[in-house]
Design a protein around this motif. Sequence first.
Motif, PDB file in Angstrom:
ATOM      1  N   PHE A   1      53.853 -48.062  84.496  1.00 17.87           N
ATOM      2  CA  PHE A   1      54.569 -49.106  83.782  1.00 17.87           C
ATOM      3  C   PHE A   1      55.003 -48.646  82.397  1.00 17.87           C
ATOM      4  CE2 PHE A   1      52.042 -51.176  86.958  1.00 17.87           C
ATOM      5  CZ  PHE A   1      52.896 -52.134  87.461  1.00 17.87           C
ATOM      6  N   THR A   2      56.220 -49.008  82.064  1.00 19.86           N
ATOM      7  CA  THR A   2      56.786 -48.763  80.746  1.00 19.86           C
ATOM      8  C   THR A   2      56.636 -50.052  79.945  1.00 19.86           C
ATOM      9  OG1 THR A   2      58.995 -49.572  81.312  1.00 19.86           O
ATOM     10  CG2 THR A   2      58.508 -47.258  81.843  1.00 19.86           C
ATOM     11  N   THR A   3      57.284 -50.122  78.806  1.00 23.65           N
ATOM     12  CA  THR A   3      57.395 -51.393  78.088  1.00 23.65           C
ATOM     13  C   THR A   3      58.841 -51.876  78.109  1.00 23.65           C
ATOM     14  OG1 THR A   3      57.601 -50.212  75.993  1.00 23.65           O
ATOM     15  CG2 THR A   3      55.403 -51.035  76.578  1.00 23.65           C
ATOM     16  N   SER A   4      59.662 -51.252  78.944  1.00 25.84           N
ATOM     17  CA  SER A   4      61.033 -51.728  79.117  1.00 25.84           C
ATOM     18  C   SER A   4      60.974 -53.128  79.713  1.00 25.84           C
ATOM     19  CB  SER A   4      61.814 -50.806  80.059  1.00 25.84           C
ATOM     20  OG  SER A   4      61.906 -49.519  79.516  1.00 25.84           O
ATOM     21  N   TYR A   5      61.832 -54.007  79.192  1.00 26.65           N
ATOM     22  CA  TYR A   5      61.811 -55.396  79.632  1.00 26.65           C
ATOM     23  C   TYR A   5      62.447 -55.541  81.008  1.00 26.65           C
ATOM     24  CZ  TYR A   5      62.439 -60.408  79.828  1.00 26.65           C
ATOM     25  OH  TYR A   5      62.378 -61.715  80.218  1.00 26.65           O
ATOM     26  N   GLY A   6      61.799 -56.296  81.871  1.00 25.97           N
ATOM     27  CA  GLY A   6      62.406 -56.623  83.150  1.00 25.97           C
ATOM     28  C   GLY A   6      61.386 -56.885  84.235  1.00 25.97           C
ATOM     29  N   ARG A   7      61.925 -57.367  85.338  1.00 24.40           N
ATOM     30  CA  ARG A   7      61.115 -57.625  86.526  1.00 24.40           C
ATOM     31  C   ARG A   7      61.172 -56.411  87.439  1.00 24.40           C
ATOM     32  NH1 ARG A   7      63.743 -62.679  85.602  1.00 24.40           N
ATOM     33  NH2 ARG A   7      62.211 -64.305  85.217  1.00 24.40           N
ATOM     34  N   VAL A   8      60.113 -56.196  88.168  1.00 25.37           N
ATOM     35  CA  VAL A   8      60.044 -55.092  89.122  1.00 25.37           C
ATOM     36  C   VAL A   8      60.788 -55.482  90.393  1.00 25.37           C
ATOM     37  CG1 VAL A   8      58.479 -53.715  90.547  1.00 25.37           C
ATOM     38  CG2 VAL A   8      57.859 -54.286  88.196  1.00 25.37           C
ATOM     39  N   THR A   9      61.605 -54.557  90.884  1.00 21.99           N
ATOM     40  CA  THR A   9      62.288 -54.753  92.164  1.00 21.99           C
ATOM     41  C   THR A   9      61.932 -53.596  93.095  1.00 21.99           C
ATOM     42  OG1 THR A   9      64.272 -53.559  91.475  1.00 21.99           O
ATOM     43  CG2 THR A   9      64.221 -55.942  91.041  1.00 21.99           C
ATOM     44  N   ARG A  10      62.230 -53.746  94.359  1.00 24.31           N
ATOM     45  CA  ARG A  10      61.847 -52.753  95.360  1.00 24.31           C
ATOM     46  C   ARG A  10      62.481 -51.383  95.171  1.00 24.31           C
ATOM     47  NH1 ARG A  10      61.725 -56.253 100.935  1.00 24.31           N
ATOM     48  NH2 ARG A  10      60.167 -57.687 100.150  1.00 24.31           N
ATOM     49  N   ASN A  11      63.654 -51.319  94.615  1.00 26.48           N
ATOM     50  CA  ASN A  11      64.383 -50.055  94.554  1.00 26.48           C
ATOM     51  C   ASN A  11      64.200 -49.277  93.256  1.00 26.48           C
ATOM     52  OD1 ASN A  11      65.437 -50.562  97.131  1.00 26.48           O
ATOM     53  ND2 ASN A  11      67.030 -51.855  96.261  1.00 26.48           N
TER      54      ASN A  11
ATOM     55  N   GLU B   1      62.320 -46.848  90.374  1.00 28.32           N
ATOM     56  CA  GLU B   1      61.413 -45.695  90.315  1.00 28.32           C
ATOM     57  C   GLU B   1      59.998 -46.234  90.109  1.00 28.32           C
ATOM     58  OE1 GLU B   1      59.153 -42.817  90.148  1.00 28.32           O
ATOM     59  OE2 GLU B   1      61.202 -42.034  90.285  1.00 28.32           O
ATOM     60  N   LYS B   2      59.100 -45.928  91.021  1.00 32.71           N
ATOM     61  CA  LYS B   2      57.750 -46.484  90.972  1.00 32.71           C
ATOM     62  C   LYS B   2      56.909 -45.949  89.816  1.00 32.71           C
ATOM     63  CE  LYS B   2      57.435 -47.793  95.833  1.00 32.71           C
ATOM     64  NZ  LYS B   2      58.669 -48.426  95.750  1.00 32.71           N
ATOM     65  N   LEU B   3      57.356 -44.876  89.183  1.00 28.52           N
ATOM     66  CA  LEU B   3      56.627 -44.335  88.041  1.00 28.52           C
ATOM     67  C   LEU B   3      57.333 -44.628  86.716  1.00 28.52           C
ATOM     68  CD1 LEU B   3      55.378 -41.019  89.653  1.00 28.52           C
ATOM     69  CD2 LEU B   3      54.024 -43.045  89.096  1.00 28.52           C
ATOM     70  N   ALA B   4      58.213 -45.653  86.727  1.00 27.04           N
ATOM     71  CA  ALA B   4      58.882 -46.102  85.497  1.00 27.04           C
ATOM     72  C   ALA B   4      59.237 -47.585  85.627  1.00 27.04           C
ATOM     73  CB  ALA B   4      60.126 -45.267  85.221  1.00 27.04           C
ATOM     74  N   LEU B   5      58.233 -48.400  85.931  1.00 25.50           N
ATOM     75  CA  LEU B   5      58.463 -49.823  86.166  1.00 25.50           C
ATOM     76  C   LEU B   5      58.503 -50.607  84.853  1.00 25.50           C
ATOM     77  CD1 LEU B   5      56.008 -50.205  89.174  1.00 25.50           C
ATOM     78  CD2 LEU B   5      58.514 -50.093  89.268  1.00 25.50           C
ATOM     79  N   PRO B   6      59.373 -51.635  84.793  1.00 24.99           N
ATOM     80  CA  PRO B   6      59.442 -52.479  83.593  1.00 24.99           C
ATOM     81  C   PRO B   6      58.338 -53.538  83.608  1.00 24.99           C
ATOM     82  CG  PRO B   6      60.987 -53.274  85.207  1.00 24.99           C
ATOM     83  CD  PRO B   6      60.357 -52.026  85.793  1.00 24.99           C
ATOM     84  N   ARG B   7      58.187 -54.217  82.494  1.00 22.38           N
ATOM     85  CA  ARG B   7      57.248 -55.349  82.394  1.00 22.38           C
ATOM     86  C   ARG B   7      57.878 -56.418  81.514  1.00 22.38           C
ATOM     87  NH1 ARG B   7      51.298 -53.182  80.844  1.00 22.38           N
ATOM     88  NH2 ARG B   7      52.340 -51.664  79.556  1.00 22.38           N
ATOM     89  N   ILE B   8      57.355 -57.603  81.624  1.00 16.11           N
ATOM     90  CA  ILE B   8      57.730 -58.681  80.709  1.00 16.11           C
ATOM     91  C   ILE B   8      56.569 -58.833  79.744  1.00 16.11           C
ATOM     92  CG2 ILE B   8      58.263 -61.129  80.482  1.00 16.11           C
ATOM     93  CD1 ILE B   8      59.508 -60.963  83.315  1.00 16.11           C
ATOM     94  N   ARG B   9      56.818 -58.495  78.486  1.00 13.86           N
ATOM     95  CA  ARG B   9      55.751 -58.526  77.480  1.00 13.86           C
ATOM     96  C   ARG B   9      55.517 -59.937  76.973  1.00 13.86           C
ATOM     97  NH1 ARG B   9      55.729 -53.426  73.520  1.00 13.86           N
ATOM     98  NH2 ARG B   9      53.832 -54.505  72.941  1.00 13.86           N
ATOM     99  N   ILE B  10      54.254 -60.260  76.880  1.00 12.10           N
ATOM    100  CA  ILE B  10      53.840 -61.537  76.324  1.00 12.10           C
ATOM    101  C   ILE B  10      52.927 -61.223  75.147  1.00 12.10           C
ATOM    102  CG2 ILE B  10      52.644 -63.705  76.758  1.00 12.10           C
ATOM    103  CD1 ILE B  10      55.139 -63.331  78.505  1.00 12.10           C
ATOM    104  N   ASN B  11      53.256 -61.731  73.991  1.00 19.72           N
ATOM    105  CA  ASN B  11      52.422 -61.521  72.815  1.00 19.72           C
ATOM    106  C   ASN B  11      51.829 -62.842  72.366  1.00 19.72           C
ATOM    107  OD1 ASN B  11      52.876 -58.681  72.497  1.00 19.72           O
ATOM    108  ND2 ASN B  11      54.949 -59.185  71.846  1.00 19.72           N
ATOM    109  N   GLY B  12      50.839 -62.784  71.492  1.00 22.95           N
ATOM    110  CA  GLY B  12      50.188 -63.988  71.000  1.00 22.95           C
ATOM    111  C   GLY B  12      51.163 -64.983  70.417  1.00 22.95           C
ATOM    112  N   GLY B  13      50.853 -66.250  70.574  1.00 23.46           N
ATOM    113  CA  GLY B  13      51.661 -67.300  69.984  1.00 23.46           C
ATOM    114  C   GLY B  13      52.767 -67.831  70.873  1.00 23.46           C
TER     115      GLY B  13
END
Length: 159
Positions: free
Chosen positions: A125-135, A137-149
Amino acid sequence: SVVITMDDGESSNYTIAYPLALKYKIPMTMFVVTSWTNVNDSLQKSMTDSGYMVFQSHSHDMHKGGCPGQNHGALMQCIDYNEGVNDLKKSKELIGNADSFAYPWGDHTDTTIKMLKEAGYTLAFTTSYGRVTRNQEKLALPRIRINGGISLESFIKLL
């Protein structure tokens, strides 16, 4: 599906997130730097034994700066290739699996992806914003970051 992940193994992961995982029966994944955290001590062992916390790799000792001019400068981007692979293998050995990895500060390159492949990791997982889709690169997946507040309403909209 939603996967709740936390990076670094900070104290709030233990004092806030873990009790919530137990209370609401929500599985979570904590990406830890294995040179900072003993995943086999009694607290961590009790967390994994609960079935609600899984430890994954955030490297053994590459979560630090060292690469001028490369994003945050995460050491993983400029470390000697074999040294990087050995670091990843050590983390894998200490955690007991290579299911997934979170790049320190999200910094990754084609070379870091190759290191993970050689060390036997399945997902990263990277910190690039986004949802994971099937197609993707499995070694460069995005995430949706949630921070405090963040409010529950905002969190729901992100999902």
